[in-house]
Design a protein around this motif. Structure first.
Motif, mmCIF file in Angstrom:
data_model
loop_
_atom_site.group_PDB
_atom_site.id
_atom_site.type_symbol
_atom_site.label_atom_id
_atom_site.label_comp_id
_atom_site.label_asym_id
_atom_site.label_seq_id
_atom_site.Cartn_x
_atom_site.Cartn_y
_atom_site.Cartn_z
ATOM 1 N N MET A 1 0.846 -1.193 0.000
ATOM 2 C CA MET A 1 0.000 0.000 0.000
ATOM 3 C C MET A 1 0.876 1.236 0.000
ATOM 4 N N THR A 2 0.612 2.138 -0.925
ATOM 5 C CA THR A 2 1.346 3.383 -0.983
ATOM 6 C C THR A 2 0.461 4.520 -0.518
ATOM 7 N N HIS A 3 1.093 5.650 -0.258
ATOM 8 C CA HIS A 3 0.316 6.814 0.151
ATOM 9 C C HIS A 3 -0.641 7.204 -0.974
ATOM 10 N N GLY A 4 -1.852 7.593 -0.638
ATOM 11 C CA GLY A 4 -2.844 7.906 -1.650
ATOM 12 C C GLY A 4 -3.624 6.670 -2.038
ATOM 13 N N LEU A 5 -4.161 6.658 -3.254
ATOM 14 C CA LEU A 5 -4.957 5.529 -3.711
ATOM 15 C C LEU A 5 -4.096 4.273 -3.810
ATOM 16 N N PRO A 6 -4.711 3.085 -3.625
ATOM 17 C CA PRO A 6 -3.950 1.835 -3.622
ATOM 18 C C PRO A 6 -3.532 1.348 -5.008
ATOM 19 N N LEU A 64 -7.933 -6.421 -8.832
ATOM 20 C CA LEU A 64 -7.612 -5.008 -9.017
ATOM 21 C C LEU A 64 -6.731 -4.476 -7.886
ATOM 22 N N THR A 65 -7.065 -4.848 -6.652
ATOM 23 C CA THR A 65 -6.329 -4.372 -5.464
ATOM 24 C C THR A 65 -6.188 -5.536 -4.485
ATOM 25 N N PRO A 66 -5.210 -6.399 -4.668
ATOM 26 C CA PRO A 66 -5.108 -7.625 -3.871
ATOM 27 C C PRO A 66 -4.991 -7.402 -2.367
ATOM 28 N N ASP A 67 -4.481 -6.253 -1.931
ATOM 29 C CA ASP A 67 -4.227 -6.032 -0.508
ATOM 30 C C ASP A 67 -5.339 -5.281 0.205
ATOM 31 N N VAL A 68 -6.417 -4.958 -0.493
ATOM 32 C CA VAL A 68 -7.490 -4.153 0.104
ATOM 33 C C VAL A 68 -8.635 -5.065 0.540
ATOM 34 N N LYS A 69 -9.056 -4.936 1.784
ATOM 35 C CA LYS A 69 -10.154 -5.747 2.306
ATOM 36 C C LYS A 69 -11.476 -5.337 1.656
ATOM 37 N N ILE A 70 -12.419 -6.275 1.648
ATOM 38 C CA ILE A 70 -13.714 -6.047 1.011
ATOM 39 C C ILE A 70 -14.834 -6.330 2.012
ATOM 40 N N PRO A 82 -14.928 -8.676 7.580
ATOM 41 C CA PRO A 82 -13.536 -8.230 7.678
ATOM 42 C C PRO A 82 -13.337 -7.262 8.844
ATOM 43 N N ASP A 83 -12.140 -7.253 9.367
ATOM 44 C CA ASP A 83 -11.784 -6.358 10.471
ATOM 45 C C ASP A 83 -11.387 -5.005 9.900
ATOM 46 N N VAL A 84 -12.340 -4.089 9.828
ATOM 47 C CA VAL A 84 -12.074 -2.732 9.348
ATOM 48 C C VAL A 84 -12.678 -1.744 10.334
ATOM 49 N N SER A 85 -12.238 -0.510 10.250
ATOM 50 C CA SER A 85 -12.775 0.558 11.096
ATOM 51 C C SER A 85 -12.630 1.870 10.345
ATOM 52 N N ALA A 86 -13.073 2.948 10.978
ATOM 53 C CA ALA A 86 -12.931 4.263 10.378
ATOM 54 C C ALA A 86 -11.477 4.686 10.271
ATOM 55 N N HIS A 87 -10.562 3.919 10.870
ATOM 56 C CA HIS A 87 -9.134 4.235 10.795
ATOM 57 C C HIS A 87 -8.398 3.371 9.772
ATOM 58 N N ASP A 89 -6.841 2.180 6.422
ATOM 59 C CA ASP A 89 -6.357 2.974 5.286
ATOM 60 C C ASP A 89 -7.317 2.891 4.108
ATOM 61 N N PHE A 90 -7.621 1.691 3.670
ATOM 62 C CA PHE A 90 -8.545 1.496 2.552
ATOM 63 C C PHE A 90 -9.351 0.217 2.754
ATOM 64 N N PHE A 91 -10.630 0.256 2.394
ATOM 65 C CA PHE A 91 -11.390 -0.972 2.203
ATOM 66 C C PHE A 91 -12.495 -0.723 1.194
#
Length: 271
Positions: A1-6, A64-70, A82-87, A89-91
């Motif tokens: 993951m890079t800064h900005g869009l994935p 498209l984005t292998p490292d981004v949770k869905i 999936p374990d995501v929150s408002a913090h 980076d991307f999902f």
């Protein structure tokens, strides 16, 4: 993951639109049949079209984005949370078929919703209504409507200033509390109340055909994330009833009541 869009923004946009179109095609194949309707645990309806669209979207996003949770509605209903929150980076936030009741009624007002959430905020999204051949996209470069006819036509869209004649208020075609809506609007000058299905309500505000969408009923994050992305890219806002920012990645993914509007529309926030 890079800064900005994935991923590269243009590649991400093109990939997202292609995935939404393929999901829409899968939905329309079932729309033509005598499909069955079943009830989920919360009594909301679901059809094989919901499942068929998700079966297209999930592998497409993973490629498209292998490292981004869905986070996808039907997967969450099946216990895959999936374990995501408002913090986070991307999902991805997915409703494979938003407006299942409209799909069942065969009125065309159902959509494929896919949004990219970054630290609680929708930064890119697509809302595709395959039955009426309209695709809305919102991202860093603004919002667009792509209409499919003999040749696709792309139009930049944005919210409008509040008309002198009063606001056009959009509301749910299948849900809603007329008395609560009347109380919320108060003395605001209203020229028209317009019903619409699915996340098309948010898109109507985004393209300047409506001005205000107060949602005074239950929704989930996947119901509105993509429409929020389109509206934000078009210059609009979605906020809680007290005026605080609306965020994604909440525990359980249930939304509070909210207001979606053109910034020119005055509202009275609730304490």
């Amino acid at each position: 993951m890079t800064h900005g869009l994935p991923a590269d923004a243009r590649a991400l946009e093109n990939g997202l639109i292609e995935i939404a179109r393929r999901a829409g095609a899968a939905i329309m194949e079932i729309y033509k049949t005598e499909f069955e309707v079943r009830a989920k645990d919360d009594a909301s309806p679901v059809t094989e079209a919901d499942d068929a669209a998700e079966a297209v979207i999930l592998p497409g996003l993973r490629a498209l984005t292998p490292d981004v949770k869905i986070v996808s509605e039907e997967s969450v209903a099946a216990g895959n949370v999936p374990d995501v929150s408002a913090h986070t980076d991307f999902f991805w936030l997915v409703d494979p078929l938003d407006g299942t009741k409209e799909f069942i009624k065969r009125n065309g007002e159902f959509t494929v919703n896919i949004a990219l959430i970054a630290q609680g905020v929708p930064v890119m999204g697509v809302v595709y209504a395959p039955a009426i051949e309209k695709l809305y996209f919102g991202g860093p470069d603004g919002a667009r409507l792509i209409e499919d006819d003999l040749e696709p036509k792309t139009t930049d869209i944005s919210v409008r200033n509040m008309p002198d004649a009063g606001v056009v208020v959009v509301g749910s075609r299948s849900h809603g509390d007329p008395e609560a809506m009347k109380a919320f609007l108060g003395d605001l000058k209203v020229q028209e109340m317009r019903p619409a299905g699915s996340s098309l309500k948010l898109c109507l505000v985004a393209q300047g055909e409506a001005d205000l969408y107060p949602r005074l009923g239950r929704t989930m994050e996947w119901d509105i994330g993509a429409g929020h992305a389109v509206l934000a890219a078009a210059g609009g806002v979605v906020e809680n009833l007290d005026g605080s920012p609306f965020v994604y990645g909440k525990d359980g993914f249930a939304n509070p009541f909210f207001i979606a509007r053109s910034p020119s529309v005055p509202v009275k926030y609730q304490d």
